[in-house]
Design a protein around this motif. Structure first.
Motif, short mmCIF file in Angstrom:
data_model
loop_
_atom_site.label_atom_id
_atom_site.label_comp_id
_atom_site.label_asym_id
_atom_site.label_seq_id
_atom_site.Cartn_x
_atom_site.Cartn_y
_atom_site.Cartn_z
N LEU A 15 0.81 -1.22 0.00
CA LEU A 15 0.00 0.00 0.00
C LEU A 15 0.84 1.27 0.00
O LEU A 15 0.36 2.33 0.37
N THR A 55 -8.72 2.66 -0.72
CA THR A 55 -7.98 2.36 0.50
C THR A 55 -6.49 2.59 0.30
O THR A 55 -5.80 3.12 1.18
N HIS A 56 -6.00 2.20 -0.86
CA HIS A 56 -4.58 2.42 -1.17
C HIS A 56 -4.26 3.91 -1.15
O HIS A 56 -3.29 4.35 -0.51
N HIS A 59 -4.23 5.18 2.39
CA HIS A 59 -3.00 4.85 3.12
C HIS A 59 -1.85 5.76 2.69
O HIS A 59 -1.04 6.18 3.53
N CYS A 62 -2.49 9.08 4.41
CA CYS A 62 -2.23 9.00 5.85
C CYS A 62 -0.73 9.02 6.13
O CYS A 62 -0.27 9.67 7.08
N ALA A 63 0.04 8.31 5.30
CA ALA A 63 1.49 8.28 5.49
C ALA A 63 2.10 9.65 5.28
O ALA A 63 3.04 10.05 5.98
N MET A 69 -6.30 6.62 10.41
CA MET A 69 -7.38 6.01 9.63
C MET A 69 -8.33 5.27 10.55
O MET A 69 -7.90 4.50 11.41
N CYS A 89 -8.76 10.06 8.43
CA CYS A 89 -9.40 9.43 7.28
C CYS A 89 -10.47 8.48 7.78
O CYS A 89 -10.19 7.64 8.63
N GLU A 91 -13.01 5.59 6.48
CA GLU A 91 -13.30 4.71 5.34
C GLU A 91 -14.75 4.24 5.35
O GLU A 91 -15.37 4.09 6.42
#
Length: 231
Positions: A15, A55-56, A59, A62-63, A69, A89, A91
């Motif tokens: 991810l 979702t990818h 991620h 978020c990084a 998340m 985040c 989902e």
């Protein structure tokens, strides 16, 4: 003759940003996610079909932003003060619809994150107008959120997604397998996930691994509507 042993190794999704393949199908959404310090009102809703890469992307964001998340199903149990001390985040945000506790939790999270000067990313499979939200104040906030749409995959992206899904499961299919699947499988990310998972199980213990013949059998066994695989 030695019998090949079977090891059911769980998939480990990659991810990272370098694992996200960009084509016309998702370039606009990625571009909007990358502008996160300048989102209108500090928030963005990422919309696309199941398995489209939301979702990818989440991620990746978020990084880069240091965000936390959370799943929409957990909103009612969160310590809002702690969660909202940074960017967030959420989902599958449309799943709060019809659950008064979850809707109120999302409303408060939305307000606290933005009031504290942080940013909010949400993911969903559809736009807010069709969710069926009951809380009027939440409706107004969701409808006013900028939407970034991830489109169904083109051939290039579907090929890349299949290759990534195989790699996540440590599978190296024969060279003609992915082109065959792209031509004959349903054009959806969800279908790609189903096909690769099915082939992972079907190939366990077979000396040749994932072949075109095995791929054709998988498409027939999964019985996708309006899809017919050739001999």
């Amino acid at each position: 003759m030695h019998q090949q042993m079977k090891f059911d190794i769980p998939a480990r999704p990659a991810l990272g940003r370098g694992d996200f393949y960009v084509t016309e199908s998702n370039a606009v959404a990625l571009g909007l996610v990358d502008t996160w310090p300048h989102w209108p009102e500090g928030k963005l809703l990422l919309v696309g079909p199941e398995g489209a890469g939301k979702t990818h992307l989440a991620h990746v964001w978020c990084a880069e932003s240091g965000a936390r998340m959370v799943a929409s199903r957990d909103l009612g149990q969160l310590d809002m003060a702690g969660v909202c001390s940074g960017s967030v985040c959420v989902e599958d945000v449309e799943r709060v619809a019809g659950d008064r506790t979850a809707e109120e939790a999302l409303f408060h999270l939305h307000n606290l994150v933005l009031a504290n000067g942080y940013t909010l990313l949400m993911t969903a499979t559809s736009v807010p107008s069709v969710w069926g939200l009951d809380l009027p104040d939440l409706v107004s906030r969701m409808v006013a959120t900028t939407v970034a749409k991830v489109s169904p995959p083109d051939d290039i992206l579907l090929s890349a997604v299949l290759a990534k899904l195989f790699a996540d499961r440590q599978i190296v299919p024969l060279a003609d397998v992915i082109p065959y699947l792209v031509r004959w499988m349903p054009r959806s990310f969800a279908a790609a996930g189903q096909v690769v998972a099915h082939l992972d199980r079907a190939a366990l213990g077979t000396p040749k691994g994932v072949t075109r013949t095995l791929a054709r059998q998988a498409l027939a066994e999964l019985e996708f509507p309006d899809e017919t695989a050739p001999e």
